[in-house]
Enzyme design. Structure first.
Site, short mmCIF file in Angstrom:
data_model
loop_
_atom_site.label_atom_id
_atom_site.label_comp_id
_atom_site.label_asym_id
_atom_site.label_seq_id
_atom_site.Cartn_x
_atom_site.Cartn_y
_atom_site.Cartn_z
N GLU A 44 0.84 -1.51 0.08
CA GLU A 44 -0.08 0.08 0.03
C GLU A 44 0.98 1.21 0.00
O GLU A 44 1.88 1.15 0.74
CB GLU A 44 -1.03 -0.03 1.20
CG GLU A 44 -2.17 0.49 0.96
CD GLU A 44 -3.26 -0.25 0.11
OE1 GLU A 44 -3.04 0.04 -1.27
OE2 GLU A 44 -3.75 -1.29 0.36
N THR A 80 2.63 2.19 -2.20
CA THR A 80 4.12 1.80 -2.76
C THR A 80 4.08 2.20 -4.51
O THR A 80 5.23 2.06 -5.19
CB THR A 80 4.54 0.44 -2.67
OG1 THR A 80 3.27 -0.31 -2.98
CG2 THR A 80 4.72 0.03 -1.14
N GLY A 135 -12.10 2.53 -1.35
CA GLY A 135 -10.90 1.80 -1.38
C GLY A 135 -10.68 0.49 -2.28
O GLY A 135 -9.77 -0.26 -2.08
N SER A 165 -14.05 4.49 -8.69
CA SER A 165 -13.51 5.61 -9.48
C SER A 165 -12.69 4.84 -10.50
O SER A 165 -13.04 5.33 -11.95
CB SER A 165 -12.96 6.77 -8.85
OG SER A 165 -13.28 6.92 -7.56
N GLU A 217 -7.89 10.41 -13.62
CA GLU A 217 -8.16 10.65 -12.53
C GLU A 217 -7.32 11.92 -11.57
O GLU A 217 -7.99 12.51 -10.79
CB GLU A 217 -7.93 9.27 -11.68
CG GLU A 217 -9.11 8.55 -11.77
CD GLU A 217 -9.14 7.33 -10.78
OE1 GLU A 217 -9.07 7.54 -9.66
OE2 GLU A 217 -9.18 6.34 -11.41
N ASP A 225 -4.50 1.01 -9.08
CA ASP A 225 -5.89 0.47 -9.49
C ASP A 225 -5.83 0.27 -10.96
O ASP A 225 -6.54 -0.79 -11.26
CB ASP A 225 -6.66 1.77 -9.03
CG ASP A 225 -6.68 2.10 -7.61
OD1 ASP A 225 -6.04 1.37 -6.82
OD2 ASP A 225 -7.00 3.16 -7.29
C1 GLA Z 1 -5.37 4.81 -4.02
C2 GLA Z 1 -4.72 5.28 -5.16
C3 GLA Z 1 -3.73 4.12 -5.50
C4 GLA Z 1 -2.75 3.85 -4.37
C5 GLA Z 1 -3.34 3.42 -3.17
C6 GLA Z 1 -2.46 3.37 -1.94
O1 GLA Z 1 -6.12 3.71 -4.11
O2 GLA Z 1 -5.62 5.49 -5.88
O3 GLA Z 1 -2.95 4.53 -6.69
O4 GLA Z 1 -1.75 4.78 -4.23
O5 GLA Z 1 -4.54 4.42 -2.70
O6 GLA Z 1 -1.89 1.98 -2.22
#
Ligand code: GLA
Length: 371
Positions: free
Chosen positions: A25, A27, A114, A118, A150, A161
């Site tokens: 996360e 990273t 999370g 989106s 985004e 993502d």
């Molecule tokens: C969000 C961001 C991702 C990533 C996570 C954390 O989901 O969109 O790019 O940075 O947070 O790992």
């Protein structure tokens, strides 16, 4: 740009999944490692290219409809409209052929929690436009476009993502190396155990959260170190950096440790070492809470409760943080008891909303032609 006549009247359905991130996360935007997988929860977008040069967009579930006029800035209070507008502006700025569209979409991905709701929307839109308007772009270009779109709307995220959405495969985890945007697959075999995502019911607002500040703080240190990315930095080098606060130094150490946890988690997956994997999830949560400081009281309580239960192998906050979801690896047969226990916690006692999502590891983005 002018749209060729042969592109009008085509109809497609794009399916873009939400993702879990097993580990790795915060990273992605600093050249690190992550281990996500697509889920069966997904956004479906039906797109038809039409002669009328506006975009008629319908969100099926809340029953919202919006006519996006391409050359006037007609505003809307629906939060999703911003993504369509940002996509449209991007295509115009980069002189990509575009035309009128009739769009209908709905989604089973919990919104703003999370699981990349989106990004599923922007990825579906970019992939669909590429297909309908003949852009002929490779997946990695589309991934970058989706991410830029985004960014235009607020959060300076990395590619976690979008890469998960475009590249995932059924029953596989995706090992991502953001130092060169390479990837490979690892079979997800956890017989007798399930991945379950729990909703803290605290809604995050990454746009207004310190997400972008975290990103900037560690980027500044990396620049001072003259290193290309964090995988090229050692703990000693972090200790020797001058003129940074204790907090920022802890954040830098977190990145190194989290990258290492991704390597170890991949090994655990290969060896079907469930206990080891669970311990890494717990350590990741502690790091996100204490070192990177992106958790929230609700996420901590939920992860804390789950991690105190024998039937939970490990749980951690997932995604950008500041509210949202907790991912857990649990003994499948214990799910009813775990859910019962969570319903007894004060913050969940009164609520009747959905608290948990057992996830199946599904496929990445697909496009089906309708005619
Ligand atoms: C969000 C961001 C991702 C990533 C996570 C954390 O989901 O969109 O790019 O940075 O947070 O790992």
């Amino acid at each position: 740009m002018f749209l060729l006549h042969r592109h009008i009247g085509k109809k497609i359905t794009v399916r873009a999944p939400g993702r879990i991130n097993i580990i790795g996360e915060h990273t992605d935007y600093n050249g690190g490692l992550a281990l996500p997988a697509a889920t069966h929860l997904a956004l479906m977008m039906e797109m038809e290219s039409v002669r009328d040069p506006s975009w008629s967009i319908q969100a099926l579930d809340p029953g919202e409809h919006f006519q996006l006029l391409l050359h006037t800035k007609n505003e809307s209070s629906y939060h999703w409209v911003g993504f369509f507008r940002a996509m449209h502006s991007y295509a115009e700025e980069h002189q990509l052929p575009i035309g009128g569209l009739k769009i209908r979409f709905n989604s089973t991905i919990p919104i703003g929690a999370g699981m990349s709701s989106s990004s599923a929307l922007t990825s579906a839109l970019v992939a669909g436009m590429n297909h309908l308007f003949g852009w002929n772009k490779a997946p990695l270009s589309l991934i970058r476009i989706a991410s830029r779109v985004e960014h235009g709307y607020g959060v300076q995220g990395g590619l976690l993502d979008q890469m998960s959405i475009f590249l995932s495969k059924e029953n596989q985890a995706l090992y991502l190396d953001f130092s060169n945007d390479s990837f490979h697959y690892l079979p997800m075999k956890t017989p007798g155990y399930s991945w379950v995502v729990w909703d803290s019911l605290e809604r995050r607002q990454l746009v207004n959260s310190p997400y972008n500040q975290r990103r900037k703080a560690v980027e500044n240190v990396l620049q001072d170190l003259h290193a290309p990315h964090w995988q090229a930095v050692s703990a000693t080098e972090i200790n020797n950096v001058k003129g940074i606060s204790k907090e920022v130094r802890m954040m830098c150490h977190f990145i190194l440790e989290e990258n290492n946890r991704v390597r170890l988690a991949a090994k655990c997956l290969k060896e079907e070492n469930i206990v080891g994997l669970g311990e890494l999830l717990k350590a990741s949560h502690a790091g996100l809470r204490d070192q990177y400081r992106v958790s929230s009281p609700g996420l901590d309580r939920l992860a804390g409760h789950l991690n105190s239960q024998k039937s939970c192998m490990g749980a951690r906050m997932m995604g950008g943080g500041f509210g949202g979801m907790v991912l857990s690896l649990i003994k499948t047969q214990s799910l009813p008891e775990l859910l019962y226990g969570i319903r007894q916690l004060p913050e969940f006692k009164r609520g009747s909303g959905r608290l948990h999502y057992p996830v199946h590891i599904g496929n990445g983005l697909t496009i089906e032609e309708q005619n």
